[in-house]
Design an enzyme around this catalytic site. Structure first.
Site, PDB file in Angstrom:
ATOM      1  CG  ASN A  42     -15.735  17.856  55.080  1.00  0.00           C
ATOM      2  OD1 ASN A  42     -15.298  17.913  56.219  1.00  0.00           O
ATOM      3  ND2 ASN A  42     -15.787  18.894  54.274  1.00  0.00           N
ATOM      4  CG  HIS A 127     -14.413  26.408  44.003  1.00  0.00           C
ATOM      5  ND1 HIS A 127     -14.306  25.686  45.163  1.00  0.00           N
ATOM      6  CD2 HIS A 127     -14.853  25.535  43.064  1.00  0.00           C
ATOM      7  CE1 HIS A 127     -14.666  24.436  44.956  1.00  0.00           C
ATOM      8  NE2 HIS A 127     -14.999  24.303  43.672  1.00  0.00           N
ATOM      9  NE  ARG A 152     -18.297  26.558  43.565  1.00  0.00           N
ATOM     10  CZ  ARG A 152     -18.160  25.884  44.716  1.00  0.00           C
ATOM     11  NH1 ARG A 152     -18.551  24.623  44.814  1.00  0.00           N
ATOM     12  NH2 ARG A 152     -17.604  26.482  45.764  1.00  0.00           N
ATOM     13  CG  ASP A 210     -22.777  23.616  44.528  1.00  0.00           C
ATOM     14  OD1 ASP A 210     -21.769  23.013  44.955  1.00  0.00           O
ATOM     15  OD2 ASP A 210     -23.940  23.175  44.629  1.00  0.00           O
ATOM     16  CG  HIS A 312     -17.354  16.399  44.975  1.00  0.00           C
ATOM     17  ND1 HIS A 312     -17.493  15.809  46.207  1.00  0.00           N
ATOM     18  CD2 HIS A 312     -17.469  17.723  45.181  1.00  0.00           C
ATOM     19  CE1 HIS A 312     -17.709  16.728  47.125  1.00  0.00           C
ATOM     20  NE2 HIS A 312     -17.703  17.898  46.526  1.00  0.00           N
ATOM     21  CG  ASP A 316     -14.392  18.133  51.197  1.00  0.00           C
ATOM     22  OD1 ASP A 316     -14.548  19.289  50.776  1.00  0.00           O
ATOM     23  OD2 ASP A 316     -15.205  17.222  50.997  1.00  0.00           O
ATOM     24  CD  GLU A 339     -15.725  20.931  42.965  1.00  0.00           C
ATOM     25  OE1 GLU A 339     -16.348  19.858  42.983  1.00  0.00           O
ATOM     26  OE2 GLU A 339     -15.977  21.854  43.755  1.00  0.00           O
TER      27      GLU A 339
END
Ligand code: GCO
Ligand code: MG
Length: 402
Positions: A42, A127, A152, A210, A312, A316, A339
């Site tokens: 990214n 999220h 999250r 996070d 992760h 992206d 995630e």
């Protein structure tokens, strides 16, 4: 045996931007078997595209696609200049494309070549975010309605214009967007947010947060301690961890579980953290860590120290990289959580895939290979668009970790 005496006859890099940039490597054998690998980094996509096109693709022609370990070692040691996000994303793309080919030739979904199932499905987290509690609560409810079992929590901070994670998509400008940061305001605000979330949603819902690399070790220690009453599943990237010893200070002060490593790209980035048990979850993705071959070795190293995986999985990481990760998630024993931010409809059209998301769980599917295709015509219709991640500045103008 058909499929085993083959060689690579074509390899190309496809850069596409169906809403955000993705870099994909496509390798083809002389039997017409193709494999895909994700090389998306990214904000530095073109660097990896060039590394592949200009320095790796010329080496692949004529290679035996089944020599995955040997190819990995050749690309890692043969570059002379080792490690780093660009190199390891490029190696990852080759590695995953070769695993895709090998599994297709075997007629098996990739997880079967990684030892088979260790579980029936892959638990995920989603999220939730909000500039204030009502918006945050609505976002949590939306994730729960989608079936997520772990959430999250990212929150706005009074006095700050924009904060990481408080948006449905990553804020990417043609040039880096400057965001503001105030550590004191953050440390004063976050514990109250988790107290409110616990009061609203109860004590059992697994909650993650996070920190995104923004605290010093002692500040991270304080936050971990302040959050202990709210029983977090983990505190992520609590402090920049190039200085792995810094986590010793955090560990001395808090029992809040720690997750780290989405920006790490080789096992050496984790060596002290894992051997000294300074973290509880390793966060690297297949795409940024040199592929399935390397990430599996990291998970096995972590397992010795009772540390679990937590690949992760923001928007992206392309569906290609996501799919490869889900196959690993299904196969390894020390799986922690995956995630999963999900993708836009257009991204899913560019990358049709076999993996499914249901009731908060992912499954890689039973399609031979990693189970992802690339719609090259649609990909070509959405060319690369310059995009950068934001940068942070303190109110006195000092650059700070974003
Ligand atoms: C996460 C990450 C991402 C990163 C992004 C950078 O935990 O998902 O922190 O949100 O900021 O992947 O490209
Ligand atoms: Mg993160």
């Amino acid at each position: 045996m058909k499929g085993l005496r083959v060689k690579i006859v074509a390899a190309k890099v496809v850069v596409t931007s169906p809403g955000r940039n993705f870099v994909t490597l496509k390798i083809e054998t002389d039997e017409g078997v193709t494999g895909l690998g994700d090389a998306t980094l990214n904000g530095r996509e073109l660097a990896v595209a060039s590394y592949l096109t200009d320095h790796v693709v010329p080496l692949l022609h004529g290679m035996d696609p089944h020599r995955i370990e040997d190819t990995w070692q050749s690309l890692y040691r043969g570059a002379y200049w080792r490690r780093g996000p660009v190199t390891m994303a490029a190696i990852a793309a080759v590695d995953v494309a070769l695993w895709d080919i090998k599994a297709k030739v075997a007629g098996l979904p990739l997880y079967q070549l990684l030892g088979g199932k260790s579980r029936d499905r892959v638990r995920t987290y989603g999220h939730a975010h909000g500039n204030d509690l009502p918006h945050l609560f609505d976002s949590v409810r939306a994730r729960l309605a989608q079936g997520y079992k772990s959430i999250r929590i990212q929150t706005g901070i009074p006095g700050l214009r924009k904060v990481y994670g408080v948006r449905s998509t990553l804020d990417q400008g043609n040039l880096p967007v400057v965001e503001d940061w105030d550590t004191g305001a953050y440390l004063r605000h976050v514990p109250g947010v988790f107290e409110a979330v616990r009061n609203e949603f109860g004590p059992e819902l697994p909650l993650l947060h996070d920190v995104h690399h923004r605290l010093t070790p002692i500040q991270a220690a304080r936050l971990g301690k302040d959050l202990e009453p709210y029983d977090l599943y983990w505190l992520e990237d609590c402090t920049p961890a190039e200085n792995q010893d810094g986590l010793r200070l955090v560990r001395q002060h808090t029992t809040t579980p720690l997750a780290l490593g989405e920006v790490f790209n080789t096992v050496f980035d984790y060596q002290t953290l894992v051997q000294q048990q300074l973290i509880d979850y390793v966060r690297s993705s297949v795409t940024h860590f040199g592929g399935v071959t390397a990430l599996r070795k990291l998970f096995d190293f972590a397992a010795v120290h009772q540390i679990k995986s937590a690949i992760h999985g923001p928007e992206d990481i392309s569906p290609v990289g996501m799919a490869a990760g889900i196959h690993l998630d299904l196969a390894i024993h020390n799986f922690g959580i995956q995630e999963y931010a999900g993708y836009t409809d257009l991204t899913n059209e560019v990358f049709p895939h076999a993996f499914t998301f249901s009731d908060g769980y992912l499954h890689p599917g039973e399609t031979p290979g990693i189970g992802v295709e690339l719609n090259e015509e649609l990909a070509a219709a959405h060319p690369y668009t310059q995009a950068y991640l934001p940068v942070n500045r303190l109110h006195d103008g000092t650059v700070h970790d974003w």
